[in-house]
Design an enzyme around this catalytic site. Sequence first.
Site, PDB file in Angstrom:
ATOM      1  N   CYS A  92       3.819 -11.797  12.243  1.00 52.52           N
ATOM      2  CA  CYS A  92       3.111 -12.813  11.847  1.00 52.52           C
ATOM      3  C   CYS A  92       3.729 -13.965  12.187  1.00 52.52           C
ATOM      4  O   CYS A  92       3.704 -14.221  13.478  1.00 52.52           O
ATOM      5  CB  CYS A  92       2.843 -12.579  10.375  1.00 52.52           C
ATOM      6  N   ILE A 149      -2.373 -12.325   6.958  1.00 51.05           N
ATOM      7  CA  ILE A 149      -2.266 -13.332   5.966  1.00 51.05           C
ATOM      8  C   ILE A 149      -2.273 -14.540   6.952  1.00 51.05           C
ATOM      9  O   ILE A 149      -0.990 -14.699   7.577  1.00 51.05           O
ATOM     10  CB  ILE A 149      -1.161 -13.165   4.868  1.00 51.05           C
ATOM     11  N   ARG A 150      -3.129 -15.409   6.991  1.00 53.70           N
ATOM     12  CA  ARG A 150      -3.148 -16.512   7.968  1.00 53.70           C
ATOM     13  C   ARG A 150      -2.666 -16.287   9.291  1.00 53.70           C
ATOM     14  O   ARG A 150      -1.714 -16.509   9.674  1.00 53.70           O
ATOM     15  CB  ARG A 150      -2.667 -17.728   7.323  1.00 53.70           C
ATOM     16  N   HIS A 192       1.362  -7.616   8.748  1.00 53.87           N
ATOM     17  CA  HIS A 192       2.508  -7.354   7.960  1.00 53.87           C
ATOM     18  C   HIS A 192       2.775  -5.991   7.688  1.00 53.87           C
ATOM     19  O   HIS A 192       2.419  -5.673   6.558  1.00 53.87           O
ATOM     20  CB  HIS A 192       2.448  -8.291   6.827  1.00 53.87           C
ATOM     21  N   GLU A 194       5.323  -4.655   6.935  1.00 55.99           N
ATOM     22  CA  GLU A 194       6.420  -4.552   5.977  1.00 55.99           C
ATOM     23  C   GLU A 194       5.675  -4.811   4.532  1.00 55.99           C
ATOM     24  O   GLU A 194       6.267  -4.205   3.324  1.00 55.99           O
ATOM     25  CB  GLU A 194       7.337  -5.644   5.906  1.00 55.99           C
TER      26      GLU A 194
END
Length: 212
Positions: A92, A149-150, A192, A194
Site C-alpha cells: 500500500c 485501505i485507501r 495489506h 499483513e
Amino acid sequence: MSVAEERAALASRRWRVGVLALQGDVREHVAVLGMLGVEPVVVRTPDDTGRLDALVIPGGESTTMSLLLRSSGLEPAVRQMVRDGLPMLGTCAGMILLAKEVLDGRPDQISFAAIDVVVRRNGFGRQVRSFETDLDVKGLDEPMHAVFIRPPVVESVGPGVDVLAEVDVPGSPGERRPVVCRQGNVVVSSFHPELSGDGRLHAELLSRVEGD
Ligand code: GLN
C-alpha cells in the site's frame, strides 16, 4: 518439512530482514515475519540499515513516511538498497514509495523508482475507500484474502513488470486493475497481506533472499 521445521530452518538462517518503522502498520509486518520464523530488524535510523538482506516497507501514509524518511536521514540508505537490488516488499503506502511515479501525491513526496509502475494515491475513489476481497495471485495455490485501505490504483506498468494479481474494481463492472506487481527483486501490493495474517508474500520475499 513440517511447519515447525520450516520455521526453525528459517530462524537458523539469521537473515537481516528490515521493516521500515517510521510510521504505519509496522507491528503487523513484524508479526507475520515472526510467524515465518524471522525476527526482523526494526529500521528507524541509518544505523539500523547495515547488512540488511531484504526490506519491507509497510502500509500507512506515504506522505508522512516521506517526511520522516528525510528527517531520519534514511532516504539515501533506502535509495542505496534500491540500487543494490535488495529484495523488497512494499504494501500500500510501501507500493507508493517504491513506484516510479506517483499521481495525486504531494509534490515533494519520495518515489524510490524501484519498480516501473505509475500509481495514483487513493485512486479507487471516495465511494470505495476501503474494501476486502479474495484474489488469485500468480504462484500461489489458494486465493489470498486482500484488505484494501485507501489503496493506490496502478495506472500503468512498464514492460519489465509482471502483474501477479488483479482486482475487479468495485462499482465499475468489467474494470480490472493490477494489485500485485513484480519487477526483479521488488514486489508491491496495493492491499495489506499483513493485516489478514497471510504470510505468503513475505515467504516469497524470503525465498528471494535465499536465492541470493
Ligand atoms: N493512502 C495512503 C497513502 O497515500 C496509503 C494507504 C495505506 O497504506 N493503507 O500513502
